[in-house]
Design an enzyme around this catalytic site. Sequence first.
Site, PDB file in Angstrom:
ATOM      1  N   GLU A 127      -6.956  -1.769   6.997  1.00 50.89           N
ATOM      2  CA  GLU A 127      -6.926  -2.484   5.727  1.00 50.89           C
ATOM      3  C   GLU A 127      -6.194  -3.816   5.940  1.00 50.89           C
ATOM      4  OE1 GLU A 127      -5.055  -0.515   2.388  1.00 50.89           O
ATOM      5  OE2 GLU A 127      -5.913  -1.948   0.996  1.00 50.89           O
ATOM      6  N   MET A 269      -0.259   3.601   5.335  1.00 49.10           N
ATOM      7  CA  MET A 269      -1.684   3.372   5.099  1.00 49.10           C
ATOM      8  C   MET A 269      -2.417   4.694   4.892  1.00 49.10           C
ATOM      9  SD  MET A 269      -4.070   1.220   4.761  1.00 49.10           S
ATOM     10  CE  MET A 269      -5.681   1.826   4.324  1.00 49.10           C
ATOM     11  N   GLU A 270      -3.266   4.694   3.865  1.00 52.08           N
ATOM     12  CA  GLU A 270      -3.880   5.932   3.368  1.00 52.08           C
ATOM     13  C   GLU A 270      -5.189   6.330   4.047  1.00 52.08           C
ATOM     14  OE1 GLU A 270      -3.724   2.966   1.630  1.00 52.08           O
ATOM     15  OE2 GLU A 270      -5.534   2.659   0.435  1.00 52.08           O
ATOM     16  N   ASN A 271      -5.429   5.948   5.310  1.00 48.67           N
ATOM     17  CA  ASN A 271      -6.669   6.303   5.993  1.00 48.67           C
ATOM     18  C   ASN A 271      -7.065   7.755   5.707  1.00 48.67           C
ATOM     19  OD1 ASN A 271      -6.172   3.815   7.577  1.00 48.67           O
ATOM     20  ND2 ASN A 271      -4.555   5.073   8.458  1.00 48.67           N
ATOM     21  N   HIS A 303       2.613   8.351  -2.538  1.00 50.75           N
ATOM     22  CA  HIS A 303       1.697   7.238  -2.793  1.00 50.75           C
ATOM     23  C   HIS A 303       0.447   7.341  -1.902  1.00 50.75           C
ATOM     24  CE1 HIS A 303       0.782   2.915  -3.773  1.00 50.75           C
ATOM     25  NE2 HIS A 303       0.206   2.982  -2.572  1.00 50.75           N
ATOM     26  N   GLU A 304       0.675   7.495  -0.610  1.00 49.90           N
ATOM     27  CA  GLU A 304      -0.471   7.536   0.310  1.00 49.90           C
ATOM     28  C   GLU A 304      -1.317   8.779   0.051  1.00 49.90           C
ATOM     29  OE1 GLU A 304      -0.864   4.763   1.602  1.00 49.90           O
ATOM     30  OE2 GLU A 304       1.197   4.067   1.374  1.00 49.90           O
ATOM     31  N   HIS A 307      -3.537   8.295  -2.911  1.00 48.09           N
ATOM     32  CA  HIS A 307      -4.698   7.440  -2.623  1.00 48.09           C
ATOM     33  C   HIS A 307      -5.933   8.267  -2.245  1.00 48.09           C
ATOM     34  CE1 HIS A 307      -3.715   3.243  -2.950  1.00 48.09           C
ATOM     35  NE2 HIS A 307      -2.773   3.233  -2.028  1.00 48.09           N
ATOM     36  N   GLU A 326      -4.424   0.148  -6.093  1.00 50.07           N
ATOM     37  CA  GLU A 326      -2.976   0.009  -5.884  1.00 50.07           C
ATOM     38  C   GLU A 326      -2.178   0.127  -7.174  1.00 50.07           C
ATOM     39  OE1 GLU A 326      -1.841   0.538  -3.200  1.00 50.07           O
ATOM     40  OE2 GLU A 326      -3.398   0.002  -1.758  1.00 50.07           O
TER      41      GLU A 326
END
Length: 875
Positions: A127, A269-271, A303-304, A307, A326
């Site tokens: 991202e 990061m939410e991969n 948070h992640e 997502h 977001e």
Amino acid sequence: MRDPNPKAVLLRDYTPPAFLIDSVDLDVDVREKQATIRSRLAVRRNPAAKDAAQPLVLDGRHLELVSVAIDGRALAPGEYTVDEDHLRIAEAPAAFTLEAVVRFDPWANTRLEGFYASKDGLFTQCEAQGFRCITYFIDRPDVMSRYTVTLHAGRERFPHLLANGNQVAKGEEDGERHWAKWEDPFPKPSYLFAMVAAKLDLLEEGFVTRSGRKALLQVYVEPGKIDQAGFAMHALKKAMRWDEAVFGLELDLERFMIVAVGDFNMGAMENKGLNIFNTKYILARPDTATDYDYYGIDKVVAHEYFHNWTGNRVTCRDWFQLTLKEGLTVFRDQEYSADEYSRAVARIQDVRDLRAYQFPEDAGPMAHPVRPDSYVEINNFYTATVYEKGAEVIRMIYTLLGREPFRKGMDLYFERHDGQAVTCDDFTQAMQDASGVDLSGLRRWYSRAGTPRVTARGVYDEAAQAFTLTVGQSLGQGGEPLHIPLAVGLVGPDGVDIPLRLEGDAAASGTTRVLDLREAEQQFRFVEVTARPVPSLLRGFSAPVVLDGGLTDADLTHLMTHDSDPFNRWEAGQVLATRIILAGVEALKAGKPMEVPTAYVEAVGRILASASRDPAFAAECLALPDEAILAEQMEVADPDAIHEARRRLKREIAERYRTRFEGAFRHFTVTGPYSPDANAAGRRSLRNASLGYLMAIDDSTARALTFLEYRRAENMTDTMAALECLANSAGAERERALGMFYEKWKDEALVVDKWFRAQATSDLPKTLDRVKSLLAHPAFDLRNPNRARAVLHAFAGTAVHFHAADGEGYRFVAEQVVALDRINPQIASRLARAFDRWKKYDAGRQAHARGALESIRSAEGLSSDVGEVVGRALG
Ligand code: TRP
Ligand code: ZN
């Protein structure tokens, strides 16, 4: 050469992609200083495209193209063109297989975007547009594909080979190498792609979802640090349960992995199924991490994870819609934190951050709506506006709809858009359709930059027993008024809330009411008001606005002591303290003594006296407004005078209540084994706030107490509280404590960051010299973002030293921006943002800042990231 002045991308230019890519098959071969990526893409023309004859344009950067073929036939040189950013194929069939082979060196990738090396192996960050640094692709979120990945690497150095989804095969190969094949069952945009080849330790646990599905949860960390992974695992499970209970959302995977890496540009990061985290938001042990670190880990892990639904199952059509995922996910993590800790304290902290970072952003050269209209470099738009103001917009929708209708709106949003790439309008439409609430005025928040001002004036008519509130809004840019939910209460002279009955209501209904401010000016008339009330406006900070409530100091003191809304009790104290400090600034400039009203000091005394009811809340009330927030309140900011006036107020309170602060410091000691829970952390926070006041006196008694505390402390919260006090003190204890700290922690990177930061943010006069010498310290490394941030971004965030009148702070930071830009443009660009508010200072400082900005702009080979920030600041 890439265009040195890249053009802005505009929201209104959006068109659907010319081609779609249904599947991606990657083969990744890791060798010494080289990765070779073979891709097979199933490509077809997009039936929704505007023009059926467009060429195929693939994004690609920093790639060496080895070969390209269509349906198994290698393309001849004349059949395609390659430049710095694209691979173009003029004639492409309606549907075909595209194969490409590219090469690059992940160890030479200091940008930490794409596929890069860190200490323990290789990691990805895609991202927003990093996938194009791994292979040629249509790198935009409305192109969703099914991914299969096979990784090959040396067994010894890279024992773990991971990618999104499920491992479907693995094996050994010649040369002590091995391979693993992964399949992700969910179609996804390229920005959610991830892979890891590394040597890591693994913590794993099982989880049974609410509907009975079994999942494997894994947390991968640097070898030897498994004893710092437990809290992240615990947080993950709590977050999973919360999302099931509150939103009815379950994990949709058999395996959910978190990998921590020491070199990372952002927080995490939410991969899909393979979150990659900055170690800062995973690793914690009582002696290495503070309560605030634990809180941050809990929040970011949540948070992640959140997502996975808000971002991954339903994603963004284009990057202008970034707040769709977001803003919504921040709102969800804020609600999670409010449920897990103290709702009032969580709200206060969120609003303090909003005012310290988002309000200045919205008043400066980088101001943009939560859904921006244009950008040059998308990485510059991962901002407080898109995230935190975006979350406030969602919170306003929540406030207007109420809990149950909001939940219905979420359900409808998933029902309509699961598996799609959509827009902010799609979200608000689902909310409106599910609830029947008209959101037309609320939607305007998505396209307006700037912080609205709300003015309120109340008039009490004793004869009529009525209280009339006249409320106005302005944003100073024309256009239709916004819909602003204004939560209000009326506090009686006895300190008790008066039941609220608006004229025309059948009966009184509760003591807090959300007024719908939809016009430029509106009146609200409350009846059956038996005594002159003090209005408590914007309770819970129900909208992200600047409020001018027209209240007197006496009104505010009343609210500070009695308001039933804890946020407004805190807020009244902040407004009063701000008035005192700003009046002090004027007094200092006029050479007069600074006055501190007794009524305020007495109200602070009442906070101390009742602190044991809610120590965490009391600590928030004792914290004076930040210097950055105070600077925003001045026409021309005077950082030295603000610093001095704030310091004097703190010292005066400290002297007045010295014995009480000493008492609180002893009384709120936490016994037993360390736990980061709200209760224990709250006691520590009050205790350390008290220590902070005592050190505002900074005499030998206070220093001795603090040094003793430093040596006694068994957890990092107390250790850092003492160390930070000492770092601001000129006493001999300072160097002793800093020396001991480094000796003890020199092998623990995240703790060494704290050591650097404490020095870089010190109030002491020679801080810039100290910072310069820290750059020469053997442990300093400009290539590591956490370390760079601990020194450079931390220093650039200081009010007095960055804004030093001689311009030395500006010149130093400008040089570092240029040096950092050659290594990592994203991190450099964040540092350049320190200059955002340069026009808020006096002419002398402005001249220095302009010179510093111009020196950055004229640097050779400047990135578009820094170029956009500096260009806007000067423009
Ligand atoms: N999507 C990430 C989050 O909010 C943000 C992020 C992580 C990011 N790494 C990034 C954004 C790199 C831009 C570049 O959790
Ligand atoms: Zn996010």
